[in-house]
Design an enzyme around this catalytic site. Structure first.
Site, PDB file in Angstrom:
ATOM      1  N   ILE A  94       2.238  -3.304  -0.291  1.00 45.03           N
ATOM      2  CA  ILE A  94       2.157  -2.484  -1.499  1.00 45.03           C
ATOM      3  C   ILE A  94       1.144  -1.376  -1.232  1.00 45.03           C
ATOM      4  O   ILE A  94      -0.031  -1.640  -0.996  1.00 45.03           O
ATOM      5  CB  ILE A  94       1.760  -3.339  -2.723  1.00 45.03           C
ATOM      6  CG1 ILE A  94       2.798  -4.446  -2.926  1.00 45.03           C
ATOM      7  CG2 ILE A  94       1.623  -2.468  -3.963  1.00 45.03           C
ATOM      8  CD1 ILE A  94       2.461  -5.432  -4.008  1.00 45.03           C
ATOM      9  N   ASP A  95       1.619  -0.136  -1.266  1.00 40.82           N
ATOM     10  CA  ASP A  95       0.806   1.032  -0.954  1.00 40.82           C
ATOM     11  C   ASP A  95       1.072   2.122  -1.999  1.00 40.82           C
ATOM     12  O   ASP A  95       1.726   3.113  -1.724  1.00 40.82           O
ATOM     13  CB  ASP A  95       1.155   1.529   0.455  1.00 40.82           C
ATOM     14  CG  ASP A  95       0.330   2.731   0.876  1.00 40.82           C
ATOM     15  OD1 ASP A  95      -0.668   3.055   0.207  1.00 40.82           O
ATOM     16  OD2 ASP A  95       0.704   3.366   1.878  1.00 40.82           O
ATOM     17  N   PRO A  96       0.562   1.933  -3.219  1.00 38.12           N
ATOM     18  CA  PRO A  96       0.811   2.915  -4.268  1.00 38.12           C
ATOM     19  C   PRO A  96       0.056   4.222  -4.000  1.00 38.12           C
ATOM     20  O   PRO A  96      -0.934   4.236  -3.272  1.00 38.12           O
ATOM     21  CB  PRO A  96       0.263   2.248  -5.533  1.00 38.12           C
ATOM     22  CG  PRO A  96      -0.147   0.880  -5.154  1.00 38.12           C
ATOM     23  CD  PRO A  96      -0.219   0.812  -3.676  1.00 38.12           C
ATOM     24  N   PRO A  97       0.494   5.322  -4.610  1.00 35.73           N
ATOM     25  CA  PRO A  97      -0.203   6.595  -4.397  1.00 35.73           C
ATOM     26  C   PRO A  97      -1.552   6.676  -5.122  1.00 35.73           C
ATOM     27  O   PRO A  97      -2.392   7.485  -4.764  1.00 35.73           O
ATOM     28  CB  PRO A  97       0.771   7.624  -4.966  1.00 35.73           C
ATOM     29  CG  PRO A  97       1.593   6.884  -5.952  1.00 35.73           C
ATOM     30  CD  PRO A  97       1.696   5.477  -5.413  1.00 35.73           C
ATOM     31  N   TRP A 143      -2.974  -2.061  -0.406  1.00 38.12           N
ATOM     32  CA  TRP A 143      -3.962  -1.036  -0.074  1.00 38.12           C
ATOM     33  C   TRP A 143      -4.469  -0.405  -1.362  1.00 38.12           C
ATOM     34  O   TRP A 143      -3.713  -0.247  -2.326  1.00 38.12           O
ATOM     35  CB  TRP A 143      -3.325   0.056   0.790  1.00 38.12           C
ATOM     36  CG  TRP A 143      -4.285   1.158   1.093  1.00 38.12           C
ATOM     37  CD1 TRP A 143      -5.145   1.224   2.144  1.00 38.12           C
ATOM     38  CD2 TRP A 143      -4.506   2.352   0.332  1.00 38.12           C
ATOM     39  NE1 TRP A 143      -5.895   2.377   2.083  1.00 38.12           N
ATOM     40  CE2 TRP A 143      -5.524   3.088   0.971  1.00 38.12           C
ATOM     41  CE3 TRP A 143      -3.966   2.870  -0.845  1.00 38.12           C
ATOM     42  CZ2 TRP A 143      -5.989   4.309   0.493  1.00 38.12           C
ATOM     43  CZ3 TRP A 143      -4.434   4.080  -1.325  1.00 38.12           C
ATOM     44  CH2 TRP A 143      -5.435   4.788  -0.659  1.00 38.12           C
TER      45      TRP A 143
END
Length: 118
Positions: free
Chosen positions: A6-9, A38
């Site tokens: 999971i790598d959200p902006p 992250w």
């Protein structure tokens, strides 16, 4: 086992809550998976609150790894990952990797078990 990355902006004001909710919902459906989330660290309070919200998923083993480097004003210099259900001895291997990388980046690192232990 599977890995969920999971790598959200983290551009929206509620992105931390949205990411934590996504982790909680996913964990309920796939509790044996490994989750790697992250996140940017703009303040210790925000990072700690995010870890607390992720813990509400019910995960019993959560490893937190954070790194800080010198960065120009207004640029991101700190980031972290939360690992739910990390593989066996992952913490030891990561510590060895951080011991090699951190001096080269002149970075400060932190690694701790937010829940559980190996």
């Amino acid at each position: 086992r599977g890995l969920v990355l999971i790598d959200p902006p983290f551009e929206a004001p509620d992105e931390f809550q949205t990411a934590a909710r996504a982790v909680r919902e996913a964990y309920r459906k796939f509790a044996t998976g490994i989750y790697l989330i992250w996140y940017p660290i703009k303040s210790d309070a925000t990072g700690n609150a995010f870890a607390g919200e992720v813990l509400a998923s019910g995960a019993t083993k959560v490893l937190r790894i954070e790194i800080a480097i010198a960065a120009p004003e207004g640029k991101l210099g700190r980031a972290g990952v939360l690992l739910l259900n990390p593989p066996y001895q992952f913490d030891q291997e990561m510590r060895e990797a951080l011991d090699v990388v951190a001096p080269k980046l002149k970075a400060k690192t932190r690694m701790d078990w937010v829940a559980g232990a190996p």
